[in-house]
Design a protein around this motif. Structure first.
Motif, PDB file in Angstrom:
ATOM      1  N   SER A   1       0.838  -1.191   0.000  1.00 16.53           N
ATOM      2  CA  SER A   1       0.000   0.000   0.000  1.00 16.53           C
ATOM      3  C   SER A   1       0.878   1.248   0.000  1.00 16.53           C
ATOM      4  O   SER A   1       1.993   1.237   0.515  1.00 16.53           O
ATOM      5  CB  SER A   1      -0.922   0.007   1.218  1.00 16.53           C
ATOM      6  OG  SER A   1      -0.160   0.080   2.390  1.00 16.53           O
ATOM      7  N   ILE A   2       0.345   2.294  -0.605  1.00 13.55           N
ATOM      8  CA  ILE A   2       1.036   3.575  -0.652  1.00 13.55           C
ATOM      9  C   ILE A   2       0.069   4.646  -0.190  1.00 13.55           C
ATOM     10  O   ILE A   2      -1.141   4.436  -0.177  1.00 13.55           O
ATOM     11  CB  ILE A   2       1.567   3.901  -2.062  1.00 13.55           C
ATOM     12  CG1 ILE A   2       0.404   4.056  -3.055  1.00 13.55           C
ATOM     13  CG2 ILE A   2       2.567   2.870  -2.533  1.00 13.55           C
ATOM     14  CD1 ILE A   2       0.812   4.570  -4.414  1.00 13.55           C
ATOM     15  N   GLN A   3       0.600   5.792   0.188  1.00  9.81           N
ATOM     16  CA  GLN A   3      -0.236   6.932   0.521  1.00  9.81           C
ATOM     17  C   GLN A   3       0.075   8.028  -0.481  1.00  9.81           C
ATOM     18  O   GLN A   3       1.211   8.512  -0.558  1.00  9.81           O
ATOM     19  CB  GLN A   3       0.031   7.416   1.935  1.00  9.81           C
ATOM     20  CG  GLN A   3      -0.854   8.577   2.316  1.00  9.81           C
ATOM     21  CD  GLN A   3      -0.655   9.005   3.751  1.00  9.81           C
ATOM     22  OE1 GLN A   3       0.238   8.556   4.438  1.00  9.81           O
ATOM     23  NE2 GLN A   3      -1.506   9.899   4.203  1.00  9.81           N
ATOM     24  N   ILE A   4      -0.914   8.405  -1.278  1.00 10.19           N
ATOM     25  CA  ILE A   4      -0.730   9.444  -2.282  1.00 10.19           C
ATOM     26  C   ILE A   4      -0.683  10.791  -1.581  1.00 10.19           C
ATOM     27  O   ILE A   4      -1.549  11.111  -0.767  1.00 10.19           O
ATOM     28  CB  ILE A   4      -1.851   9.395  -3.330  1.00 10.19           C
ATOM     29  CG1 ILE A   4      -1.785   8.070  -4.096  1.00 10.19           C
ATOM     30  CG2 ILE A   4      -1.758  10.583  -4.279  1.00 10.19           C
ATOM     31  CD1 ILE A   4      -2.934   7.841  -5.048  1.00 10.19           C
ATOM     32  N   THR A   5       0.328  11.589  -1.906  1.00 15.11           N
ATOM     33  CA  THR A   5       0.473  12.899  -1.275  1.00 15.11           C
ATOM     34  C   THR A   5       0.066  14.027  -2.212  1.00 15.11           C
ATOM     35  O   THR A   5      -0.352  15.082  -1.752  1.00 15.11           O
ATOM     36  CB  THR A   5       1.915  13.120  -0.796  1.00 15.11           C
ATOM     37  OG1 THR A   5       2.805  12.965  -1.901  1.00 15.11           O
ATOM     38  CG2 THR A   5       2.280  12.124   0.297  1.00 15.11           C
TER      39      THR A   5
ATOM     40  N   SER B   1       6.378   9.968  -9.143  1.00 15.91           N
ATOM     41  CA  SER B   1       6.244   9.095 -10.310  1.00 15.91           C
ATOM     42  C   SER B   1       5.720   9.908 -11.482  1.00 15.91           C
ATOM     43  O   SER B   1       4.773  10.678 -11.335  1.00 15.91           O
ATOM     44  CB  SER B   1       5.303   7.924 -10.015  1.00 15.91           C
ATOM     45  OG  SER B   1       4.020   8.381  -9.717  1.00 15.91           O
ATOM     46  N   ALA B   2       6.371   9.754 -12.608  1.00 18.80           N
ATOM     47  CA  ALA B   2       5.949  10.410 -13.846  1.00 18.80           C
ATOM     48  C   ALA B   2       5.188   9.386 -14.677  1.00 18.80           C
ATOM     49  O   ALA B   2       5.692   8.292 -14.935  1.00 18.80           O
ATOM     50  CB  ALA B   2       7.160  10.918 -14.612  1.00 18.80           C
ATOM     51  N   LEU B   3       3.965   9.722 -15.055  1.00 22.66           N
ATOM     52  CA  LEU B   3       3.162   8.815 -15.871  1.00 22.66           C
ATOM     53  C   LEU B   3       3.650   8.832 -17.314  1.00 22.66           C
ATOM     54  O   LEU B   3       4.106   9.854 -17.810  1.00 22.66           O
ATOM     55  CB  LEU B   3       1.691   9.219 -15.820  1.00 22.66           C
ATOM     56  CG  LEU B   3       1.050   9.141 -14.432  1.00 22.66           C
ATOM     57  CD1 LEU B   3      -0.330   9.781 -14.464  1.00 22.66           C
ATOM     58  CD2 LEU B   3       0.943   7.703 -13.972  1.00 22.66           C
TER      59      LEU B   3
ATOM     60  N   VAL C   1       4.595   3.832 -15.176  1.00 23.11           N
ATOM     61  CA  VAL C   1       5.141   5.003 -14.496  1.00 23.11           C
ATOM     62  C   VAL C   1       6.662   4.906 -14.419  1.00 23.11           C
ATOM     63  O   VAL C   1       7.238   3.821 -14.541  1.00 23.11           O
ATOM     64  CB  VAL C   1       4.580   5.148 -13.061  1.00 23.11           C
ATOM     65  CG1 VAL C   1       3.091   5.345 -13.060  1.00 23.11           C
ATOM     66  CG2 VAL C   1       4.946   3.955 -12.198  1.00 23.11           C
ATOM     67  N   GLU C   2       7.293   6.036 -14.219  1.00 23.40           N
ATOM     68  CA  GLU C   2       8.716   6.070 -13.905  1.00 23.40           C
ATOM     69  C   GLU C   2       8.826   6.571 -12.475  1.00 23.40           C
ATOM     70  O   GLU C   2       8.417   7.685 -12.165  1.00 23.40           O
ATOM     71  CB  GLU C   2       9.482   7.001 -14.841  1.00 23.40           C
ATOM     72  CG  GLU C   2      10.965   7.006 -14.535  1.00 23.40           C
ATOM     73  CD  GLU C   2      11.775   7.848 -15.494  1.00 23.40           C
ATOM     74  OE1 GLU C   2      12.967   8.012 -15.235  1.00 23.40           O
ATOM     75  OE2 GLU C   2      11.209   8.354 -16.488  1.00 23.40           O
ATOM     76  N   ILE C   3       9.344   5.724 -11.588  1.00 23.56           N
ATOM     77  CA  ILE C   3       9.445   6.047 -10.164  1.00 23.56           C
ATOM     78  C   ILE C   3      10.798   6.671  -9.875  1.00 23.56           C
ATOM     79  O   ILE C   3      11.830   6.158 -10.302  1.00 23.56           O
ATOM     80  CB  ILE C   3       9.245   4.789  -9.303  1.00 23.56           C
ATOM     81  CG1 ILE C   3       7.836   4.232  -9.512  1.00 23.56           C
ATOM     82  CG2 ILE C   3       9.492   5.103  -7.823  1.00 23.56           C
ATOM     83  CD1 ILE C   3       7.595   2.909  -8.835  1.00 23.56           C
ATOM     84  N   ARG C   4      10.752   7.767  -9.132  1.00 21.65           N
ATOM     85  CA  ARG C   4      11.978   8.450  -8.712  1.00 21.65           C
ATOM     86  C   ARG C   4      11.942   8.636  -7.206  1.00 21.65           C
ATOM     87  O   ARG C   4      10.973   9.151  -6.665  1.00 21.65           O
ATOM     88  CB  ARG C   4      12.078   9.805  -9.397  1.00 21.65           C
ATOM     89  CG  ARG C   4      12.139   9.676 -10.900  1.00 21.65           C
ATOM     90  CD  ARG C   4      12.259  11.027 -11.539  1.00 21.65           C
ATOM     91  NE  ARG C   4      12.217  10.861 -12.982  1.00 21.65           N
ATOM     92  CZ  ARG C   4      11.526  11.642 -13.786  1.00 21.65           C
ATOM     93  NH1 ARG C   4      10.831  12.637 -13.302  1.00 21.65           N
ATOM     94  NH2 ARG C   4      11.539  11.432 -15.080  1.00 21.65           N
ATOM     95  N   HIS C   5      12.999   8.210  -6.522  1.00 20.44           N
ATOM     96  CA  HIS C   5      13.090   8.321  -5.070  1.00 20.44           C
ATOM     97  C   HIS C   5      13.402   9.762  -4.696  1.00 20.44           C
ATOM     98  O   HIS C   5      14.270  10.385  -5.279  1.00 20.44           O
ATOM     99  CB  HIS C   5      14.185   7.383  -4.547  1.00 20.44           C
ATOM    100  CG  HIS C   5      14.308   7.372  -3.070  1.00 20.44           C
ATOM    101  ND1 HIS C   5      15.403   7.860  -2.431  1.00 20.44           N
ATOM    102  CD2 HIS C   5      13.469   6.932  -2.116  1.00 20.44           C
ATOM    103  CE1 HIS C   5      15.241   7.716  -1.129  1.00 20.44           C
ATOM    104  NE2 HIS C   5      14.079   7.152  -0.915  1.00 20.44           N
TER     105      HIS C   5
ATOM    106  N   GLY D   1       1.542  12.930 -13.233  1.00 20.99           N
ATOM    107  CA  GLY D   1       2.243  12.127 -12.246  1.00 20.99           C
ATOM    108  C   GLY D   1       1.662  12.278 -10.860  1.00 20.99           C
ATOM    109  O   GLY D   1       0.653  12.946 -10.655  1.00 20.99           O
ATOM    110  N   MET D   2       2.320  11.630  -9.899  1.00 23.12           N
ATOM    111  CA  MET D   2       1.861  11.711  -8.518  1.00 23.12           C
ATOM    112  C   MET D   2       3.026  11.521  -7.561  1.00 23.12           C
ATOM    113  O   MET D   2       4.047  10.937  -7.911  1.00 23.12           O
ATOM    114  CB  MET D   2       0.766  10.679  -8.250  1.00 23.12           C
ATOM    115  CG  MET D   2       1.198   9.236  -8.335  1.00 23.12           C
ATOM    116  SD  MET D   2      -0.172   8.076  -8.146  1.00 23.12           S
ATOM    117  CE  MET D   2      -0.981   8.239  -9.715  1.00 23.12           C
ATOM    118  N   GLY D   3       2.842  12.060  -6.378  1.00 20.68           N
ATOM    119  CA  GLY D   3       3.792  11.848  -5.306  1.00 20.68           C
ATOM    120  C   GLY D   3       3.161  10.899  -4.306  1.00 20.68           C
ATOM    121  O   GLY D   3       1.941  10.899  -4.117  1.00 20.68           O
ATOM    122  N   PHE D   4       3.978  10.061  -3.666  1.00 22.49           N
ATOM    123  CA  PHE D   4       3.431   9.132  -2.682  1.00 22.49           C
ATOM    124  C   PHE D   4       4.512   8.734  -1.683  1.00 22.49           C
ATOM    125  O   PHE D   4       5.700   8.935  -1.921  1.00 22.49           O
ATOM    126  CB  PHE D   4       2.824   7.897  -3.353  1.00 22.49           C
ATOM    127  CG  PHE D   4       3.803   7.045  -4.130  1.00 22.49           C
ATOM    128  CD1 PHE D   4       4.435   5.965  -3.538  1.00 22.49           C
ATOM    129  CD2 PHE D   4       4.064   7.316  -5.457  1.00 22.49           C
ATOM    130  CE1 PHE D   4       5.318   5.176  -4.262  1.00 22.49           C
ATOM    131  CE2 PHE D   4       4.942   6.532  -6.192  1.00 22.49           C
ATOM    132  CZ  PHE D   4       5.575   5.461  -5.586  1.00 22.49           C
TER     133      PHE D   4
END
Length: 76
Positions: A2-6, A58-60, A38-42, A12-15
């Motif tokens: 599970s993730i929490q979307i911020t 994450s960039a869609l 998506v492309e996930i970036r830490h 894209g989205m932050g989580f």
């Protein structure tokens, strides 16, 4: 997992997550929506309620349709 979307936009989205994820291309599955590439970036680490969480952006690979965007916002 599970993730929490911020935050979220058409592109894209932050989580946050309690799991440390690999950066790069992946798939995000949201109930009632098709899988999204998506492309996930830490982005870093944050403590929430005393527990360590990892922040990501994450960039869609394609823009979300307005209906999809509203569904994700309601689920968050």
């Amino acid at each position: 997992m599970s993730i929490q979307i911020t935050d979220i936009s058409e592109l894209g989205m932050g989580f946050t997550s309690e799991w440390k994820l690999e950066e790069g291309i992946g798939q995000l599955k949201v109930n009632s929506l098709p899988k999204l590439r998506v492309e996930i970036r830490h982005k870093g680490e944050v403590r929430i309620g005393g527990r360590l969480r990892y922040r990501y952006g994450s960039a869609l690979r394609r823009k979300l349709h307005s209906v999809q965007l509203s569904q994700i916002k309601r689920a968050a």
